[in-house]
Design a protein around this motif. Structure first.
Motif, PDB file in Angstrom:
ATOM      1  N   GLU A 105     -10.512  -2.654  11.187  1.00  0.00           N
ATOM      2  CA  GLU A 105      -9.663  -3.840  11.145  1.00  0.00           C
ATOM      3  C   GLU A 105      -9.354  -4.055   9.878  1.00  0.00           C
ATOM      4  O   GLU A 105      -7.503  -4.082   9.796  1.00  0.00           O
ATOM      5  N   ALA A 106     -10.116  -3.765   9.430  1.00  0.00           N
ATOM      6  CA  ALA A 106      -8.802  -2.803   7.878  1.00  0.00           C
ATOM      7  C   ALA A 106      -8.593  -2.078   7.894  1.00  0.00           C
ATOM      8  O   ALA A 106      -7.595  -2.424   6.910  1.00  0.00           O
ATOM      9  N   PHE A 107      -8.314  -1.330   8.184  1.00  0.00           N
ATOM     10  CA  PHE A 107      -7.667  -0.150   8.526  1.00  0.00           C
ATOM     11  C   PHE A 107      -6.132  -0.682   8.404  1.00  0.00           C
ATOM     12  O   PHE A 107      -5.308  -0.439   8.308  1.00  0.00           O
ATOM     13  N   GLU A 108      -6.830  -1.659   9.920  1.00  0.00           N
ATOM     14  CA  GLU A 108      -5.170  -1.579  10.333  1.00  0.00           C
ATOM     15  C   GLU A 108      -4.227  -3.019   9.527  1.00  0.00           C
ATOM     16  O   GLU A 108      -3.182  -2.713   8.718  1.00  0.00           O
ATOM     17  N   ARG A 109      -4.761  -3.823   8.774  1.00  0.00           N
ATOM     18  CA  ARG A 109      -4.314  -4.448   7.514  1.00  0.00           C
ATOM     19  C   ARG A 109      -4.467  -3.900   6.646  1.00  0.00           C
ATOM     20  O   ARG A 109      -2.562  -4.000   5.633  1.00  0.00           O
ATOM     21  N   GLU A 144      -2.977  -0.861   6.749  1.00  0.00           N
ATOM     22  CA  GLU A 144      -1.690  -0.341   6.996  1.00  0.00           C
ATOM     23  C   GLU A 144      -0.491  -1.042   7.156  1.00  0.00           C
ATOM     24  O   GLU A 144       0.836  -1.280   6.741  1.00  0.00           O
ATOM     25  N   LEU A 145      -0.800  -1.878   7.115  1.00  0.00           N
ATOM     26  CA  LEU A 145       0.146  -3.031   7.642  1.00  0.00           C
ATOM     27  C   LEU A 145       0.885  -3.912   5.679  1.00  0.00           C
ATOM     28  O   LEU A 145       2.003  -3.870   5.570  1.00  0.00           O
ATOM     29  N   THR A 146      -0.331  -3.726   5.429  1.00  0.00           N
ATOM     30  CA  THR A 146      -0.463  -4.008   3.448  1.00  0.00           C
ATOM     31  C   THR A 146       0.834  -2.965   3.220  1.00  0.00           C
ATOM     32  O   THR A 146       2.412  -2.575   2.865  1.00  0.00           O
ATOM     33  N   ARG A 147       0.953  -2.180   3.530  1.00  0.00           N
ATOM     34  CA  ARG A 147       1.359  -0.726   3.179  1.00  0.00           C
ATOM     35  C   ARG A 147       3.214  -0.086   3.797  1.00  0.00           C
ATOM     36  O   ARG A 147       3.619  -0.561   2.939  1.00  0.00           O
ATOM     37  N   GLN A 148       3.384  -0.800   4.909  1.00  0.00           N
ATOM     38  CA  GLN A 148       3.648  -0.706   5.199  1.00  0.00           C
ATOM     39  C   GLN A 148       5.576  -1.733   5.440  1.00  0.00           C
ATOM     40  O   GLN A 148       6.684  -1.472   4.675  1.00  0.00           O
ATOM     41  N   LEU A 149       5.117  -3.025   5.257  1.00  0.00           N
ATOM     42  CA  LEU A 149       5.482  -4.237   3.906  1.00  0.00           C
ATOM     43  C   LEU A 149       5.722  -4.028   2.513  1.00  0.00           C
ATOM     44  O   LEU A 149       6.572  -3.666   2.596  1.00  0.00           O
ATOM     45  N   ALA A 150       5.029  -2.674   1.822  1.00  0.00           N
ATOM     46  CA  ALA A 150       5.373  -2.616   0.572  1.00  0.00           C
ATOM     47  C   ALA A 150       6.271  -1.840   0.690  1.00  0.00           C
ATOM     48  O   ALA A 150       7.300  -1.698  -0.174  1.00  0.00           O
ATOM     49  N   ILE A 151       6.717  -0.664   1.572  1.00  0.00           N
ATOM     50  CA  ILE A 151       7.322   0.165   2.003  1.00  0.00           C
ATOM     51  C   ILE A 151       8.381  -0.559   2.594  1.00  0.00           C
ATOM     52  O   ILE A 151      10.044  -0.344   1.815  1.00  0.00           O
ATOM     53  N   ARG A 152       8.604  -1.413   2.800  1.00  0.00           N
ATOM     54  CA  ARG A 152      10.540  -1.864   3.810  1.00  0.00           C
ATOM     55  C   ARG A 152      10.976  -2.891   2.032  1.00  0.00           C
ATOM     56  O   ARG A 152      11.833  -2.975   2.197  1.00  0.00           O
ATOM     57  N   ASN A 153       9.796  -3.413   1.788  1.00  0.00           N
ATOM     58  CA  ASN A 153      10.521  -4.168   0.352  1.00  0.00           C
ATOM     59  C   ASN A 153      10.770  -3.353  -0.715  1.00  0.00           C
ATOM     60  O   ASN A 153      11.824  -3.960  -1.650  1.00  0.00           O
ATOM     61  N   ARG A 154      10.256  -1.874  -0.916  1.00  0.00           N
ATOM     62  CA  ARG A 154      11.159  -1.269  -1.721  1.00  0.00           C
ATOM     63  C   ARG A 154      12.608  -0.013  -1.046  1.00  0.00           C
ATOM     64  O   ARG A 154      13.295   0.119  -1.951  1.00  0.00           O
ATOM     65  N   ALA A 155      13.087  -0.724  -0.300  1.00  0.00           N
ATOM     66  CA  ALA A 155      14.147  -0.334   0.278  1.00  0.00           C
ATOM     67  C   ALA A 155      15.283  -0.942  -0.777  1.00  0.00           C
ATOM     68  O   ALA A 155      15.809  -0.644  -0.053  1.00  0.00           O
ATOM     69  N   VAL A 156      15.328  -1.923  -1.166  1.00  0.00           N
ATOM     70  CA  VAL A 156      15.718  -2.463  -2.014  1.00  0.00           C
ATOM     71  C   VAL A 156      15.387  -2.181  -3.457  1.00  0.00           C
ATOM     72  O   VAL A 156      14.984  -3.356  -4.056  1.00  0.00           O
ATOM     73  N   PRO A 157      15.596  -1.031  -3.755  1.00  0.00           N
ATOM     74  CA  PRO A 157      15.373  -0.782  -5.223  1.00  0.00           C
ATOM     75  C   PRO A 157      16.457  -1.530  -6.825  1.00  0.00           C
ATOM     76  O   PRO A 157      17.478  -1.776  -5.790  1.00  0.00           O
TER      77      PRO A 157
END
Ligand code: ZN
Length: 68
Positions: free
Chosen positions: A7-11, A13-26
């Motif tokens: 569960e901790a790993f999944e959370r 991973e989700l946080t990391r993916q969100l960070a990547i998505r937000n970085r898509a607009v630099p």
């Protein structure tokens, strides 16, 4: 034990993916207009997620043109 770790790993991973998505607009600045279709907006950089995606595609294409 294993369930908690998963569960901790999944959370994480989700946080990391969100960070990547937000970085898509630099480094964008708020101009009062959608950066894609230029209609007036109250906040943010795009009037819709479609415009954000369109713009991201445009940026990616530009970057690939520079590299190639
Ligand atoms: Zn727009």
């Amino acid at each position: 034990m294993a369930d908690i770790a998963d569960e901790a790993f999944e959370r994480e991973e989700l946080t990391r993916q969100l960070a990547i998505r937000n970085r898509a607009v630099p480094q964008m600045t708020y101009t009062g207009e959608c950066h894609n279709c230029e209609i007036p907006i109250d906040s943010g950089y795009f009037c819709s997620t479609e415009c954000r995606d369109d713009h991201a595609k445009f940026i990616r294409a530009e970057q690939q043109r520079k590299i190639g």
